[in-house]
Design a protein around this motif. Structure first.
Motif, PDB file in Angstrom:
ATOM      1  N   THR A   3       0.854  -1.190   0.000  1.00 35.66           N
ATOM      2  CA  THR A   3       0.000   0.000   0.000  1.00 35.66           C
ATOM      3  C   THR A   3       0.887   1.236   0.000  1.00 35.66           C
ATOM      4  O   THR A   3       1.921   1.274   0.665  1.00 35.66           O
ATOM      5  CB  THR A   3      -0.890  -0.024   1.260  1.00 35.66           C
ATOM      6  OG1 THR A   3      -1.714  -1.189   1.199  1.00 35.66           O
ATOM      7  CG2 THR A   3      -1.772   1.205   1.338  1.00 35.66           C
ATOM      8  N   SER A  16      -5.568  16.687   7.150  1.00 33.86           N
ATOM      9  CA  SER A  16      -5.449  15.606   6.183  1.00 33.86           C
ATOM     10  C   SER A  16      -4.137  14.811   6.328  1.00 33.86           C
ATOM     11  O   SER A  16      -4.140  13.578   6.314  1.00 33.86           O
ATOM     12  CB  SER A  16      -5.534  16.195   4.774  1.00 33.86           C
ATOM     13  OG  SER A  16      -5.917  15.224   3.871  1.00 33.86           O
ATOM     14  N   LYS A  18      -2.156  14.595   8.923  1.00 33.74           N
ATOM     15  CA  LYS A  18      -2.175  13.884  10.209  1.00 33.74           C
ATOM     16  C   LYS A  18      -2.941  12.578  10.046  1.00 33.74           C
ATOM     17  O   LYS A  18      -2.492  11.514  10.479  1.00 33.74           O
ATOM     18  CB  LYS A  18      -2.830  14.777  11.269  1.00 33.74           C
ATOM     19  CG  LYS A  18      -3.257  14.070  12.546  1.00 33.74           C
ATOM     20  CD  LYS A  18      -2.076  13.728  13.418  1.00 33.74           C
ATOM     21  CE  LYS A  18      -2.449  13.216  14.783  1.00 33.74           C
ATOM     22  NZ  LYS A  18      -3.161  11.940  14.787  1.00 33.74           N
ATOM     23  N   GLU A  19      -4.101  12.655   9.408  1.00 34.63           N
ATOM     24  CA  GLU A  19      -4.941  11.467   9.271  1.00 34.63           C
ATOM     25  C   GLU A  19      -4.346  10.471   8.275  1.00 34.63           C
ATOM     26  O   GLU A  19      -4.532   9.265   8.406  1.00 34.63           O
ATOM     27  CB  GLU A  19      -6.377  11.881   8.946  1.00 34.63           C
ATOM     28  CG  GLU A  19      -6.938  12.664  10.135  1.00 34.63           C
ATOM     29  CD  GLU A  19      -8.384  13.085  10.054  1.00 34.63           C
ATOM     30  OE1 GLU A  19      -9.058  13.061  11.092  1.00 34.63           O
ATOM     31  OE2 GLU A  19      -8.844  13.468   8.968  1.00 34.63           O
ATOM     32  N   ALA A  20      -3.588  10.986   7.311  1.00 35.66           N
ATOM     33  CA  ALA A  20      -2.890  10.097   6.376  1.00 35.66           C
ATOM     34  C   ALA A  20      -1.766   9.338   7.085  1.00 35.66           C
ATOM     35  O   ALA A  20      -1.612   8.124   6.898  1.00 35.66           O
ATOM     36  CB  ALA A  20      -2.303  10.923   5.236  1.00 35.66           C
ATOM     37  N   LEU A  23      -3.040   6.603   9.210  1.00 44.99           N
ATOM     38  CA  LEU A  23      -3.378   5.406   8.436  1.00 44.99           C
ATOM     39  C   LEU A  23      -2.105   4.609   8.111  1.00 44.99           C
ATOM     40  O   LEU A  23      -2.095   3.375   8.223  1.00 44.99           O
ATOM     41  CB  LEU A  23      -4.118   5.795   7.149  1.00 44.99           C
ATOM     42  CG  LEU A  23      -4.563   4.633   6.255  1.00 44.99           C
ATOM     43  CD1 LEU A  23      -5.463   3.658   6.998  1.00 44.99           C
ATOM     44  CD2 LEU A  23      -5.283   5.161   5.012  1.00 44.99           C
ATOM     45  N   HIS A 110      -2.467  -0.773  -3.723  1.00 47.46           N
ATOM     46  CA  HIS A 110      -3.441   0.227  -3.266  1.00 47.46           C
ATOM     47  C   HIS A 110      -2.726   1.552  -3.059  1.00 47.46           C
ATOM     48  O   HIS A 110      -1.641   1.579  -2.487  1.00 47.46           O
ATOM     49  CB  HIS A 110      -4.077  -0.193  -1.942  1.00 47.46           C
ATOM     50  CG  HIS A 110      -4.862  -1.455  -2.026  1.00 47.46           C
ATOM     51  ND1 HIS A 110      -6.103  -1.540  -2.616  1.00 47.46           N
ATOM     52  CD2 HIS A 110      -4.578  -2.706  -1.608  1.00 47.46           C
ATOM     53  CE1 HIS A 110      -6.546  -2.772  -2.561  1.00 47.46           C
ATOM     54  NE2 HIS A 110      -5.636  -3.509  -1.956  1.00 47.46           N
ATOM     55  N   TYR A 112      -3.539   5.311  -1.427  1.00 52.64           N
ATOM     56  CA  TYR A 112      -4.451   6.227  -0.730  1.00 52.64           C
ATOM     57  C   TYR A 112      -3.878   7.631  -0.810  1.00 52.64           C
ATOM     58  O   TYR A 112      -2.776   7.881  -0.329  1.00 52.64           O
ATOM     59  CB  TYR A 112      -4.603   5.811   0.736  1.00 52.64           C
ATOM     60  CG  TYR A 112      -5.411   4.547   0.927  1.00 52.64           C
ATOM     61  CD1 TYR A 112      -6.785   4.560   0.697  1.00 52.64           C
ATOM     62  CD2 TYR A 112      -4.821   3.361   1.324  1.00 52.64           C
ATOM     63  CE1 TYR A 112      -7.540   3.409   0.865  1.00 52.64           C
ATOM     64  CE2 TYR A 112      -5.562   2.211   1.496  1.00 52.64           C
ATOM     65  CZ  TYR A 112      -6.928   2.240   1.266  1.00 52.64           C
ATOM     66  OH  TYR A 112      -7.672   1.100   1.427  1.00 52.64           O
ATOM     67  N   ARG A 113      -4.614   8.537  -1.417  1.00 53.89           N
ATOM     68  CA  ARG A 113      -4.122   9.917  -1.603  1.00 53.89           C
ATOM     69  C   ARG A 113      -4.720  10.840  -0.555  1.00 53.89           C
ATOM     70  O   ARG A 113      -5.915  10.792  -0.281  1.00 53.89           O
ATOM     71  CB  ARG A 113      -4.530  10.436  -2.981  1.00 53.89           C
ATOM     72  CG  ARG A 113      -3.920   9.677  -4.131  1.00 53.89           C
ATOM     73  CD  ARG A 113      -4.389  10.281  -5.439  1.00 53.89           C
ATOM     74  NE  ARG A 113      -3.919  11.652  -5.546  1.00 53.89           N
ATOM     75  CZ  ARG A 113      -3.181  12.112  -6.547  1.00 53.89           C
ATOM     76  NH1 ARG A 113      -2.847  11.307  -7.536  1.00 53.89           N
ATOM     77  NH2 ARG A 113      -2.792  13.356  -6.582  1.00 53.89           N
ATOM     78  N   PHE A 114      -3.869  11.669  -0.021  1.00 58.01           N
ATOM     79  CA  PHE A 114      -4.325  12.682   0.949  1.00 58.01           C
ATOM     80  C   PHE A 114      -3.732  14.023   0.589  1.00 58.01           C
ATOM     81  O   PHE A 114      -2.599  14.107   0.199  1.00 58.01           O
ATOM     82  CB  PHE A 114      -3.889  12.298   2.361  1.00 58.01           C
ATOM     83  CG  PHE A 114      -4.627  11.089   2.888  1.00 58.01           C
ATOM     84  CD1 PHE A 114      -5.804  11.250   3.601  1.00 58.01           C
ATOM     85  CD2 PHE A 114      -4.150   9.816   2.650  1.00 58.01           C
ATOM     86  CE1 PHE A 114      -6.493  10.140   4.080  1.00 58.01           C
ATOM     87  CE2 PHE A 114      -4.829   8.706   3.121  1.00 58.01           C
ATOM     88  CZ  PHE A 114      -5.995   8.863   3.836  1.00 58.01           C
TER      89      PHE A 114
END
Lengths: 114, 130
Positions: A3, A16, A18-20, A23, A110, A112-114
């Motif tokens: 990922t 954003s 921080k939350e990335a 994850l 995968h 995931y873009r932030f």
């Protein structure tokens, strides 16, 4: 299966990044292969000597040195962007060419873009 | 194809929650597809507020999602850290933080990011709506 957490938002204009990173750490905690790509406004995350106040935002730079403890060892930036940035950046990154960047994206199942 | 959906766009400042429901309905309408789970993260967690009251002549996307999820037995996960940060609490979290009120709507459940990791591993595709 790997990922990629792809960061392009500024570290201080929203939560954003921080939350990335949260994850990314959880993928690491679950022993899943995870890499991070940093481009555009997100490069500001890597600027050395940051001293944000609590009101300005979470001191995310401090998290960088801890990434290796989550087995997050591949952190990619673009060579051209690093050269153009002009300030010294955190050294735990791999600066790669545009061609290598595209290959790197294709290596992840995968993104995931932030 | 077995899908999961990651929704991060605000239910009021983006179309993410609406487009995602359109996609989910279309996906299950084709009998070859299944949906493993829905994960609301970042600004999308606001969908789970039972206190949001859109005008009655407008779409209530919170209730539409919960009805769809119930009908198809699909879990609606709301990231617990993102939710607490933005004032979405269930009864247990309200007790833990010693506040009087809680507002998590029926049909939604607070979960850690580990649930998103599980969905990533268990699904053929993750569809992102931001």
């Amino acid at each position: 299966m790997s990922t990629l957490i792809y960061l392009s938002s500024s570290p201080y204009t929203s939560s954003s990044l921080k939350e990335a990173l949260d994850l990314a750490l959880v993928f690491g905690t679950f022993e899943q292969a995870v890499s991070i790509a940093i481009t555009g406004d997100a490069l500001a995350l890597l600027v050395e000597g940051q001293t944000p106040s609590k009101r300005q935002g979470k001191h995310l730079y401090k998290l960088l040195d801890g990434l290796e403890f989550y087995d997050i060892e591949n952190i990619y930036v673009k060579e051209t962007e690093v050269k153009a940035f002009g300030t010294s950046l955190w050294t735990g990154v791999q600066a790669i060419s545009q061609e290598a960047w595209i290959d790197m994206l294709e290596q992840h199942q995968h993104i995931y873009r932030f | 194809m077995n899908y999961s959906l990651l929704i991060t766009g605000s239910p009021t400042a983006s179309r993410a929650c609406y487009s995602a429901l359109d996609f989910a309905e279309a996906a299950v309408a084709n009998g070859d597809n299944t949906i493993q789970g829905i994960f609301f993260y970042e600004e999308a967690v606001a969908i789970a507020s039972s206190l949001a009251m859109p005008p009655r002549d407008e779409c209530n996307i919170r209730d539409e999602w919960s009805a769809f999820a119930k009908q198809h037995n699909i879990p609606l996960y709301v990231c617990i850290a993102a939710a607490l940060r933005r004032g979405q609490l269930n009864e247990a979290e309200a007790k833990r933080h010693e506040v009087e009120h809680f507002n998590l709507a029926d049909g939604y459940q607070l979960e850690g990011l580990g649930s998103l990791v599980s969905l990533t591993l268990e699904s053929d595709r993750i569809m992102r709506f931001k």
